[in-house]
Write a protein that holds these residues in place. Structure first.
Motif, PDB file in Angstrom:
ATOM      1  N   THR A 194      -4.348  -2.278  -0.178  1.00 19.51           N
ATOM      2  CA  THR A 194      -4.182  -3.491  -0.992  1.00 19.51           C
ATOM      3  C   THR A 194      -4.597  -4.688  -0.138  1.00 19.51           C
ATOM      4  O   THR A 194      -4.631  -4.590   1.095  1.00 19.51           O
ATOM      5  N   SER A 212       0.817  -1.220   0.000  1.00 17.11           N
ATOM      6  CA  SER A 212       0.000   0.000   0.000  1.00 17.11           C
ATOM      7  C   SER A 212       0.847   1.266   0.000  1.00 17.11           C
ATOM      8  O   SER A 212       0.333   2.358  -0.226  1.00 17.11           O
ATOM      9  N   TYR A 217       2.106  -0.254  -6.776  1.00 20.33           N
ATOM     10  CA  TYR A 217       1.102  -1.237  -6.345  1.00 20.33           C
ATOM     11  C   TYR A 217      -0.091  -0.631  -5.627  1.00 20.33           C
ATOM     12  O   TYR A 217      -1.117  -1.282  -5.468  1.00 20.33           O
ATOM     13  N   ARG A 262      -3.447   1.286  -4.457  1.00 23.59           N
ATOM     14  CA  ARG A 262      -4.709   1.352  -5.178  1.00 23.59           C
ATOM     15  C   ARG A 262      -5.127   2.783  -5.449  1.00 23.59           C
ATOM     16  O   ARG A 262      -5.009   3.651  -4.588  1.00 23.59           O
TER      17      ARG A 262
END
Ligand code: XIL
Length: 374
Positions: A343, A330, A335, A337
């Motif tokens: 995440t 996160s 990666y 969101r």
């Protein structure tokens, strides 16, 4: 997913999300923790820990104590944290996790002694000295850290992430690496020999990422790894283990069990212990519905861990954290969101509720052949 496991669990198949992998919805007949399931098989199951949260975030602390039989420091044993200025060693964070593990009867992995990242700012300048002194900057650090924690560790990631076939070196080695610039490939030999002196029973590992998927750039990494292992063995470098980080990104890089199984067999040929050392599943590019992503993540988890644990060389698996609340996924630009939610790549969500990924890990541990503990 093996059909036999599905049947054994008495599960019904429901089709999952975008990956199209089946994920059986099932309940477990017993409520044993992942730790108990791993113990029953002589396997490792554990996770990376962040020491500030140990003993302060009690639900987190409880999960770490009950679910893991092995811990690894997520960052406290990286040189940046251990030696912030030359010769000034800080072990408080690392000690805290070591003491926690001792109090809870848990094994520990040492991560990591030599890496191109997470080095203190002063290191690059300090390496601008004659070669013998450059070696000393590596050896003296390893001596100091191994002296302190030595054989208390089950294993050490002596060297982390040394290959990068996309960079210039014709052997596929990572050249954008201060240790490479200072000493070339020989830095790996030096690190392993230095570690061997005082490591006791601890196994000495090389650790790396993106070697499990059915995509061209992972295939290059597998081939590069195998060629490197051949060279290390030929030079009698005391390497005893290979760590598969296992940071999966199933919506980007397709996981294919057959491809991974072949690589595991090749590793077995080197007589190395293998471990999945940093497992998590990035949900980037997955469907918006969290339930769909959870089902995909569980399915790929089961397939990946079934394959890994089928290898007699594989001692077990460590996740890179236990709850989504503290996942590094996160924090990473690539990666995290877009909708700002956490995440969902770890066994527990950000409210510390177990997810289908937990079930998948439990099912994989239950289905794994039992081995003699190492
Ligand atoms: C990550 C940690 O999770 C972060 O907290 C830290 O800031 C950076 O490193 N491969 C590795 C790990 O070997 O050490 C990395 O851990 C994740 C990728």
């Amino acid at each position: 997913m093996h059909r036999r496991d599905v049947l054994k669990l008495g599960a019904t198949l429901t089709s999952a999300g975008m990956l199209g992998l089946p994920w059986p919805r099932h309940g477990f007949a017993d409520s044993r923790s992942l730790r108990e399931r791993a113990d029953a098989k002589g396997l490792v199951f554990g996770c990376a820990v962040k020491s500030p949260q140990l003993g302060t975030d009690m639900p987190y602390t409880d999960l770490i104590a009950t679910q893991a039989n092995m811990l690894v420091h997520e960052y406290e044993l990286k040189r940046k944290n251990v030696e912030p200025s030359p010769g000034q060693y800080v072990f408080a964070g690392a000690d805290k996790a070591m003491n926690f593990a001792a109090d809870n009867g848990q094994a520990v992995r040492g991560h990591t002694l030599c890496w191109f990242q997470a080095n203190p700012d002063w290191l690059e300048d300090a390496l601008m000295v004659p070669v013998a002194q450059r070696e000393q900057l590596l050896i003296s650090y390893i001596d100091r850290v191994i002296d302190r924690y030595g054989s208390r560790m089950q294993s050490w990631d002596v060297v982390n992430e040394v290959i990068e076939p996309q960079q210039a070196d014709w052997n596929g080695m990572r050249t954008d690496n201060p240790w490479w610039r200072a000493l070339g490939e020989r830095h790996i030999d030096i690190a392993f020999h230095a570690a061997k002196e005082k490591a006791g029973e601890a196994k000495l590992y090389l650790n790396d990422y993106s070697v499990e998927n059915d995509v061209r750039w992972n295939e290059d990494r597998r081939n590069t790894t195998l060629r490197l292992l051949e060279r290390l063995k030929k030079r009698d470098v005391p390497i005893e283990g290979y760590g598969i980080q296992g940071h999966l990104k199933p919506y980007r890089d397709r996981f294919e069990p057959e491809v991974f199984a072949k690589f595991l067999r090749e590793l077995e040929g080197f007589g190395l212990q293998v471990m999945v050392t940093e497992f998590d599943v990035a949900d980037v590019d997955g469907p918006a519905d969290p339930a769909e992503r959870d089902a995909d993540i569980a399915a790929v988890t089961k397939s990946f861990l079934d394959t890994a644990l089928d290898s007699p060389a594989c001692a077990g698996v460590l996740c890179w954290g236990i709850t989504d609340e503290y996942s590094w996924l996160s924090d990473l630009e690539k990666y995290k969101r877009a909708d700002g939610t956490k995440t969902r790549g770890l066994p527990y969500d950000d409210q510390y509720r177990p997810k289908p990924m937990w079930d998948a890990i439990a099912a994989a541990l239950d289905a794994a052949p039992a081995r003699v503990p190492t």
